[in-house]
Write a protein that holds these residues in place. Structure first.
Motif, PDB file in Angstrom:
ATOM      1  N   LEU A 298      38.635 -27.338  13.435  1.00 28.42           N
ATOM      2  CA  LEU A 298      38.841 -27.800  12.068  1.00 28.42           C
ATOM      3  C   LEU A 298      39.709 -29.049  12.100  1.00 28.42           C
ATOM      4  CD1 LEU A 298      38.429 -27.260   9.035  1.00 28.42           C
ATOM      5  CD2 LEU A 298      40.584 -25.989   9.094  1.00 28.42           C
ATOM      6  N   LEU A 299      39.177 -30.145  11.586  1.00 26.10           N
ATOM      7  CA  LEU A 299      39.894 -31.399  11.476  1.00 26.10           C
ATOM      8  C   LEU A 299      40.313 -31.574  10.023  1.00 26.10           C
ATOM      9  CD1 LEU A 299      40.696 -34.092  12.879  1.00 26.10           C
ATOM     10  CD2 LEU A 299      38.495 -34.986  12.133  1.00 26.10           C
ATOM     11  N   GLU A 300      41.614 -31.752   9.787  1.00 29.85           N
ATOM     12  CA  GLU A 300      42.129 -31.931   8.433  1.00 29.85           C
ATOM     13  C   GLU A 300      42.826 -33.282   8.342  1.00 29.85           C
ATOM     14  OE1 GLU A 300      43.604 -28.034   6.591  1.00 29.85           O
ATOM     15  OE2 GLU A 300      43.924 -27.748   8.753  1.00 29.85           O
ATOM     16  N   TYR A 301      42.434 -34.053   7.321  1.00 26.36           N
ATOM     17  CA  TYR A 301      42.994 -35.386   7.140  1.00 26.36           C
ATOM     18  C   TYR A 301      42.912 -35.774   5.672  1.00 26.36           C
ATOM     19  CZ  TYR A 301      43.647 -40.421   7.694  1.00 26.36           C
ATOM     20  OH  TYR A 301      44.105 -41.710   7.598  1.00 26.36           O
ATOM     21  N   GLU A 302      44.029 -36.129   5.102  1.00 27.29           N
ATOM     22  CA  GLU A 302      44.116 -36.576   3.705  1.00 27.29           C
ATOM     23  C   GLU A 302      43.420 -35.615   2.744  1.00 27.29           C
ATOM     24  OE1 GLU A 302      42.909 -40.660   3.293  1.00 27.29           O
ATOM     25  OE2 GLU A 302      44.699 -41.369   4.321  1.00 27.29           O
ATOM     26  N   GLY A 303      43.647 -34.318   2.931  1.00 24.49           N
ATOM     27  CA  GLY A 303      43.081 -33.316   2.029  1.00 24.49           C
ATOM     28  C   GLY A 303      41.641 -32.948   2.305  1.00 24.49           C
ATOM     29  N   ARG A 304      41.041 -33.556   3.288  1.00 26.94           N
ATOM     30  CA  ARG A 304      39.648 -33.249   3.647  1.00 26.94           C
ATOM     31  C   ARG A 304      39.627 -32.303   4.834  1.00 26.94           C
ATOM     32  NH1 ARG A 304      36.988 -35.648  -0.390  1.00 26.94           N
ATOM     33  NH2 ARG A 304      37.289 -37.868  -0.554  1.00 26.94           N
ATOM     34  N   ARG A 305      38.638 -31.426   4.837  1.00 26.23           N
ATOM     35  CA  ARG A 305      38.480 -30.464   5.928  1.00 26.23           C
ATOM     36  C   ARG A 305      37.087 -30.622   6.520  1.00 26.23           C
ATOM     37  NH1 ARG A 305      40.610 -24.653   4.503  1.00 26.23           N
ATOM     38  NH2 ARG A 305      41.848 -24.858   6.384  1.00 26.23           N
ATOM     39  N   ILE A 306      37.042 -30.948   7.801  1.00 24.60           N
ATOM     40  CA  ILE A 306      35.779 -31.147   8.500  1.00 24.60           C
ATOM     41  C   ILE A 306      35.712 -30.152   9.652  1.00 24.60           C
ATOM     42  CG2 ILE A 306      34.351 -32.764   9.812  1.00 24.60           C
ATOM     43  CD1 ILE A 306      35.892 -35.017   8.306  1.00 24.60           C
ATOM     44  N   LEU A 307      34.680 -29.345   9.654  1.00 23.40           N
ATOM     45  CA  LEU A 307      34.473 -28.388  10.732  1.00 23.40           C
ATOM     46  C   LEU A 307      33.619 -29.060  11.796  1.00 23.40           C
ATOM     47  CD1 LEU A 307      35.010 -25.431  11.593  1.00 23.40           C
ATOM     48  CD2 LEU A 307      32.772 -24.884  10.615  1.00 23.40           C
ATOM     49  N   ILE A 308      34.130 -29.091  13.018  1.00 20.61           N
ATOM     50  CA  ILE A 308      33.383 -29.666  14.140  1.00 20.61           C
ATOM     51  C   ILE A 308      32.806 -28.504  14.930  1.00 20.61           C
ATOM     52  CG2 ILE A 308      33.507 -31.110  16.195  1.00 20.61           C
ATOM     53  CD1 ILE A 308      36.018 -32.412  14.860  1.00 20.61           C
ATOM     54  N   ASP A 309      31.512 -28.385  14.871  1.00 19.96           N
ATOM     55  CA  ASP A 309      30.746 -27.300  15.478  1.00 19.96           C
ATOM     56  C   ASP A 309      31.011 -25.974  14.768  1.00 19.96           C
ATOM     57  OD1 ASP A 309      29.356 -28.827  17.353  1.00 19.96           O
ATOM     58  OD2 ASP A 309      31.038 -28.752  18.744  1.00 19.96           O
ATOM     59  N   CYS A 310      30.100 -25.058  14.964  1.00 19.90           N
ATOM     60  CA  CYS A 310      30.231 -23.717  14.386  1.00 19.90           C
ATOM     61  C   CYS A 310      29.488 -22.747  15.300  1.00 19.90           C
ATOM     62  CB  CYS A 310      29.666 -23.688  12.972  1.00 19.90           C
ATOM     63  SG  CYS A 310      30.101 -22.178  12.096  1.00 19.90           S
ATOM     64  N   GLY A 311      29.920 -22.753  16.567  1.00 24.76           N
ATOM     65  CA  GLY A 311      29.216 -22.010  17.597  1.00 24.76           C
ATOM     66  C   GLY A 311      29.377 -20.510  17.508  1.00 24.76           C
ATOM     67  N   LEU A 312      28.413 -19.835  18.072  1.00 29.35           N
ATOM     68  CA  LEU A 312      28.444 -18.383  18.202  1.00 29.35           C
ATOM     69  C   LEU A 312      28.902 -18.029  19.610  1.00 29.35           C
ATOM     70  CD1 LEU A 312      25.072 -17.446  16.480  1.00 29.35           C
ATOM     71  CD2 LEU A 312      27.377 -17.193  15.550  1.00 29.35           C
ATOM     72  N   PHE A 313      29.539 -16.882  19.729  1.00 31.39           N
ATOM     73  CA  PHE A 313      29.950 -16.404  21.036  1.00 31.39           C
ATOM     74  C   PHE A 313      28.752 -15.764  21.730  1.00 31.39           C
ATOM     75  CE2 PHE A 313      33.941 -16.622  18.741  1.00 31.39           C
ATOM     76  CZ  PHE A 313      34.767 -17.193  19.685  1.00 31.39           C
ATOM     77  N   GLN A 314      28.636 -15.997  23.036  1.00 30.78           N
ATOM     78  CA  GLN A 314      27.541 -15.467  23.834  1.00 30.78           C
ATOM     79  C   GLN A 314      28.107 -14.825  25.091  1.00 30.78           C
ATOM     80  OE1 GLN A 314      24.468 -18.472  24.484  1.00 30.78           O
ATOM     81  NE2 GLN A 314      25.349 -19.646  22.817  1.00 30.78           N
ATOM     82  N   GLY A 315      27.291 -14.029  25.742  1.00 25.64           N
ATOM     83  CA  GLY A 315      27.705 -13.434  27.008  1.00 25.64           C
ATOM     84  C   GLY A 315      28.035 -11.968  26.861  1.00 25.64           C
ATOM     85  N   TYR A 316      29.175 -11.572  27.413  1.00 26.37           N
ATOM     86  CA  TYR A 316      29.577 -10.169  27.406  1.00 26.37           C
ATOM     87  C   TYR A 316      29.673  -9.627  25.983  1.00 26.37           C
ATOM     88  CZ  TYR A 316      30.822 -10.943  32.280  1.00 26.37           C
ATOM     89  OH  TYR A 316      30.779 -11.253  33.605  1.00 26.37           O
ATOM     90  N   LYS A 317      29.450  -8.327  25.846  1.00 24.16           N
ATOM     91  CA  LYS A 317      29.466  -7.672  24.534  1.00 24.16           C
ATOM     92  C   LYS A 317      30.762  -7.947  23.778  1.00 24.16           C
ATOM     93  CE  LYS A 317      28.757  -3.281  22.209  1.00 24.16           C
ATOM     94  NZ  LYS A 317      28.431  -1.854  22.357  1.00 24.16           N
ATOM     95  N   ALA A 318      31.898  -7.914  24.481  1.00 26.76           N
ATOM     96  CA  ALA A 318      33.186  -8.156  23.818  1.00 26.76           C
ATOM     97  C   ALA A 318      33.226  -9.544  23.184  1.00 26.76           C
ATOM     98  CB  ALA A 318      34.326  -8.005  24.814  1.00 26.76           C
ATOM     99  N   LEU A 319      32.593 -10.525  23.811  1.00 27.61           N
ATOM    100  CA  LEU A 319      32.522 -11.872  23.225  1.00 27.61           C
ATOM    101  C   LEU A 319      31.567 -11.891  22.042  1.00 27.61           C
ATOM    102  CD1 LEU A 319      32.416 -14.191  26.376  1.00 27.61           C
ATOM    103  CD2 LEU A 319      34.286 -13.936  24.739  1.00 27.61           C
ATOM    104  N   ARG A 320      30.380 -11.303  22.198  1.00 22.61           N
ATOM    105  CA  ARG A 320      29.380 -11.313  21.123  1.00 22.61           C
ATOM    106  C   ARG A 320      29.894 -10.622  19.870  1.00 22.61           C
ATOM    107  NH1 ARG A 320      26.146  -9.238  25.194  1.00 22.61           N
ATOM    108  NH2 ARG A 320      25.802  -7.374  23.934  1.00 22.61           N
ATOM    109  N   GLN A 321      30.728  -9.597  20.034  1.00 24.86           N
ATOM    110  CA  GLN A 321      31.257  -8.883  18.873  1.00 24.86           C
ATOM    111  C   GLN A 321      32.146  -9.778  18.016  1.00 24.86           C
ATOM    112  OE1 GLN A 321      32.859  -5.441  20.934  1.00 24.86           O
ATOM    113  NE2 GLN A 321      31.184  -4.177  20.157  1.00 24.86           N
ATOM    114  N   ARG A 322      32.688 -10.841  18.573  1.00 24.91           N
ATOM    115  CA  ARG A 322      33.493 -11.788  17.787  1.00 24.91           C
ATOM    116  C   ARG A 322      32.660 -12.471  16.698  1.00 24.91           C
ATOM    117  NH1 ARG A 322      37.073 -15.179  22.187  1.00 24.91           N
ATOM    118  NH2 ARG A 322      37.919 -13.399  23.302  1.00 24.91           N
TER     119      ARG A 322
END
Length: 64
Positions: A20-44
């Motif tokens: 999350l990039l925040e500047y002068e009241g603006r919020r820009i999300l850089i990427d929105c990836g999903l967790f992959q791999g082990y079950k414990a990661l995917r559950q996130r």
């Protein structure tokens, strides 16, 4: 003017990248990836989103 970059995912693993990039009241999300791999990661993927999606002004995808 303050620039803030907050990591919301992807720490400790190469998946789940979200920053999350925040500047002068603006919020820009850089990427929105999903967790992959082990079950414990995917559950996130089912955890509540770390910020209110309505508060995001734009999303930048660096890869898809």
């Amino acid at each position: 003017m303050t620039l803030t970059l907050t990591s919301l995912g992807g720490a400790g693993t190469v998946t789940g990248s979200r920053h999350l990039l925040e500047y002068e009241g603006r919020r820009i999300l850089i990427d929105c990836g999903l967790f992959q791999g082990y079950k414990a990661l995917r559950q996130r993927n089912w955890a509540p989103f770390p910020i209110d999606p309505k508060s995001i002004d734009a999303i930048v995808l660096t890869h898809a």
